[in-house]
Design an enzyme around this catalytic site. Structure first.
Site, PDB file in Angstrom:
ATOM      1  N   ARG A 111       0.846  -1.187   0.000  1.00  0.00           N
ATOM      2  CA  ARG A 111       0.000   0.000   0.000  1.00  0.00           C
ATOM      3  C   ARG A 111       0.882   1.237   0.000  1.00  0.00           C
ATOM      4  NH1 ARG A 111      -4.750   1.098   4.179  1.00  0.00           N
ATOM      5  NH2 ARG A 111      -3.162   0.620   5.699  1.00  0.00           N
ATOM      6  N   THR A 115      -0.919   7.507  -1.064  1.00  0.00           N
ATOM      7  CA  THR A 115      -2.184   7.422  -1.820  1.00  0.00           C
ATOM      8  C   THR A 115      -3.109   6.335  -1.283  1.00  0.00           C
ATOM      9  OG1 THR A 115      -1.271   5.797  -3.344  1.00  0.00           O
ATOM     10  CG2 THR A 115      -0.980   8.117  -3.936  1.00  0.00           C
ATOM     11  N   ASP A 207      -1.162  -3.151  12.680  1.00  0.00           N
ATOM     12  CA  ASP A 207      -0.637  -3.673  11.417  1.00  0.00           C
ATOM     13  C   ASP A 207      -0.466  -5.180  11.537  1.00  0.00           C
ATOM     14  OD1 ASP A 207       1.359  -4.609   9.436  1.00  0.00           O
ATOM     15  OD2 ASP A 207       1.367  -2.514   8.850  1.00  0.00           O
ATOM     16  N   ASP A 210       3.070  -6.597  10.709  1.00  0.00           N
ATOM     17  CA  ASP A 210       4.055  -6.272  11.754  1.00  0.00           C
ATOM     18  C   ASP A 210       3.828  -7.123  12.987  1.00  0.00           C
ATOM     19  OD1 ASP A 210       5.449  -4.439  10.303  1.00  0.00           O
ATOM     20  OD2 ASP A 210       4.431  -2.677  11.137  1.00  0.00           O
TER      21      ASP A 210
END
Ligand code: URA
Length: 216
Positions: A111, A115, A207, A210
């Site tokens: 990602r 944006t 996340d 992560d």
């Protein structure tokens, strides 16, 4: 939560107590990497149960102690599990334990943080996708940009029968998928409240990559 959002389509929320309990443990910020990984493996087995409903079946000849029979068996060769790297691999491992004969593909999308749009860096999928049920796995359905892009890539490779499996979904991501791919059923353990300005699911679990790989 999905009962409050009736406009969301093609959605199955797996509300089984074991799934919900394990998900709560995964959400807690102090859950260790090792526990997070273990819980994800366990929860993926339970979610696999739901997403593999109506899989193509075949029969195989077996011998019971009494006689021969044509016994039902999953046609694993007709199934393709497609992992969206890298967090998808956490769901993939558990499902593969249940269906070891499944073919496996990988789609590398990251990602762009500015944006929030997906950028492709890897694509390797099994052949004859048009003959297979494709189960796309990614723990977090957030904006839906990556998920919708992954499904588009698979359709461009011939896939016709696609399902999407995630752990958490944001309403925004489900709507995006519903619009881009109304033919794709979504299975998730929870529909959370919303996305924050950075594109994270709230309340979410942070996340997923992560937390799974201990990279933060
Ligand atoms: N990806 C994640 O890992 N977590 C989110 O909350 C959203 C996208």
């Amino acid at each position: 939560m999905s009962e409050t959002l009736p406009e969301l389509k093609n959605l199955t929320v797996v509300s089984h107590p074991l799934v919900q309990h394990k998900l709560t443990l995964m959400r807690e910020k102090d859950t260790s990497t090792a526990s997070f990984r273990q819980l994800l493996r366990e929860i993926s087995l339970l979610l696999a149960y739901e997403v593999t409903r109506e899989l193509p079946m075949t029969t195989k000849k077996i011998e019971t102690p009494l006689c021969e029979m044509d016994a039902p068996a999953i046609d694993g060769k007709k199934l393709a599990l497609i992992s969206i790297l890298r967090a998808g691999n956490g769901l993939l491992d558990g499902i593969l334990e249940l269906i070891p004969a499944a073919r496996v593909g990988f789609i590398g999308l990251y990602r762009d943080h500015a944006t929030l749009l997906p950028v492709q860096y890897y694509y390797k999928v099994p052949d004859h996708l048009d003959e297979r049920v494709c189960i796309v796995v990614d723990p977090m359905l957030a904006t839906g940009n990556s998920s919708a892009a992954a499904v588009t890539l698979l359709k461009n490779s011939g896939a016709k029968n696609i399902r999407f499996l995630c752990l958490l979904a944001a309403p925004e991501g489900i709507r995006h998928m519903n619009e881009a791919h109304p033919d794709v059923p979504i299975v998730t353990a929870s529909v959370d409240s919303h996305l924050n300005e950075s594109g994270y699911i709230v309340p979410g679990l942070g996340d997923a990559g992560d937390r799974m790989f201990g990279t933060k």
